[in-house]
Design an enzyme around this catalytic site. Structure first.
Site, PDB file in Angstrom:
ATOM      1  N   HIS A   5      14.932  28.967  23.633  1.00  0.00           N
ATOM      2  CA  HIS A   5      16.132  28.985  24.157  1.00  0.00           C
ATOM      3  C   HIS A   5      16.858  30.373  24.313  1.00  0.00           C
ATOM      4  O   HIS A   5      17.380  30.727  25.244  1.00  0.00           O
ATOM      5  CB  HIS A   5      17.131  28.426  23.263  1.00  0.00           C
ATOM      6  CG  HIS A   5      16.761  26.714  22.876  1.00  0.00           C
ATOM      7  ND1 HIS A   5      16.986  26.124  21.704  1.00  0.00           N
ATOM      8  CD2 HIS A   5      16.683  25.857  23.887  1.00  0.00           C
ATOM      9  CE1 HIS A   5      16.777  24.910  22.048  1.00  0.00           C
ATOM     10  NE2 HIS A   5      16.471  24.575  23.108  1.00  0.00           N
ATOM     11  N   ARG A  59       8.742  25.184  30.231  1.00  0.00           N
ATOM     12  CA  ARG A  59       7.740  25.529  29.259  1.00  0.00           C
ATOM     13  C   ARG A  59       6.309  25.230  29.904  1.00  0.00           C
ATOM     14  O   ARG A  59       5.489  26.036  29.770  1.00  0.00           O
ATOM     15  CB  ARG A  59       7.890  24.658  27.871  1.00  0.00           C
ATOM     16  CG  ARG A  59       9.034  25.166  27.313  1.00  0.00           C
ATOM     17  CD  ARG A  59       9.265  24.268  25.925  1.00  0.00           C
ATOM     18  NE  ARG A  59       9.309  22.996  26.577  1.00  0.00           N
ATOM     19  CZ  ARG A  59      10.105  22.032  25.772  1.00  0.00           C
ATOM     20  NH1 ARG A  59      10.342  22.389  24.615  1.00  0.00           N
ATOM     21  NH2 ARG A  59      10.492  20.728  26.101  1.00  0.00           N
ATOM     22  N   LYS A 117      22.528   9.877  19.790  1.00  0.00           N
ATOM     23  CA  LYS A 117      21.286  10.871  19.251  1.00  0.00           C
ATOM     24  C   LYS A 117      21.678  11.495  17.968  1.00  0.00           C
ATOM     25  O   LYS A 117      22.665  12.048  17.915  1.00  0.00           O
ATOM     26  CB  LYS A 117      20.881  11.814  20.122  1.00  0.00           C
ATOM     27  CG  LYS A 117      19.449  12.260  20.123  1.00  0.00           C
ATOM     28  CD  LYS A 117      19.046  13.112  21.245  1.00  0.00           C
ATOM     29  CE  LYS A 117      18.073  14.223  21.186  1.00  0.00           C
ATOM     30  NZ  LYS A 117      17.918  15.044  22.259  1.00  0.00           N
ATOM     31  N   SER A 159      12.932  22.435  19.578  1.00  0.00           N
ATOM     32  CA  SER A 159      13.686  22.283  18.592  1.00  0.00           C
ATOM     33  C   SER A 159      13.160  21.130  17.445  1.00  0.00           C
ATOM     34  O   SER A 159      13.257  21.121  16.266  1.00  0.00           O
ATOM     35  CB  SER A 159      15.279  21.901  19.022  1.00  0.00           C
ATOM     36  OG  SER A 159      15.969  22.860  19.420  1.00  0.00           O
TER      37      SER A 159
END
Ligand code: PNS
Length: 159
Positions: free
Chosen positions: A17, A90, A41, A127
């Site tokens: 990040h 990514r 979440k 993460s």
């Protein structure tokens, strides 16, 4: 002034990040890192904790602000006159969903999405993976900022 937003959950912020935020801060006059408040979440760190960690690790850049948002990202952008979303890509697996979101956000509000290719050093990094590896005692130093590593170690020792 050229403004951009880097949105995400940042639970917690990783070096992947940070690489994107740093590169965005060189292109735009002001970059806002916006943490999504998502009550559905579950997270390891609260929004306030994530924002505090982000503020510490982005302080060096000078033109990076940290904020939170809920609801639609494009509404947040519209209210603050931010025309660009910056995202890291990514791998090809990121592309389908990111393309959908970028097209939806553009269709909804004309907000552009700029994709940056992730530094290959971090192309496997997320993460979720950091939390999983750290939970089972794996070494995640070199994947998160030192300050985040300390909080992660502390949180996992006493959740
Ligand atoms: O770090 P994440 O969880 O992958 O970030 C995803 C995020 C926050 C960028 C995305 O879920 C988002 O923008 N959510 C806000 C709600 C929204 O605008 N949804 C419509 C997307 S087209």
């Amino acid at each position: 002034m050229r403004r951009a937003v880097c949105p995400g959950s940042f639970d917690p912020v990783t070096l992947g990040h940070l690489d994107i935020v740093e590169r965005a801060s060189k292109i735009y006059d002001e970059v806002t890192v916006a943490v999504l408040v998502n009550k559905k979440k579950s997270s390891l760190f609260t929004v306030e904790e994530r924002m505090a960690l982000l503020a510490e690790v982005t302080e060096v850049y000078g033109n990076v602000k940290v904020d939170s948002f809920h609801g639609l990202l494009v509404d947040y952008c519209r209210e603050r006159d931010i025309p660009v979303i910056v995202k890291g890509l990514r791998a090809i697996s990121d592309f389908d969903y990111e393309l959908q979101m970028a097209q939806m956000n553009h269709g909804l509000a004309g907000v552009e999405t700029m994709f940056m290719t992730t530094n290959p050093l971090y192309s496997f990094l997320s993460s979720s993976l950091v939390k999983e590896v750290a939970t089972y005692g794996g070494d995640v130093s070199g994947l998160v900022p030192e300050r985040v590593l300390a909080s992660l170690t502390e949180r996992l020792a006493s959740p």
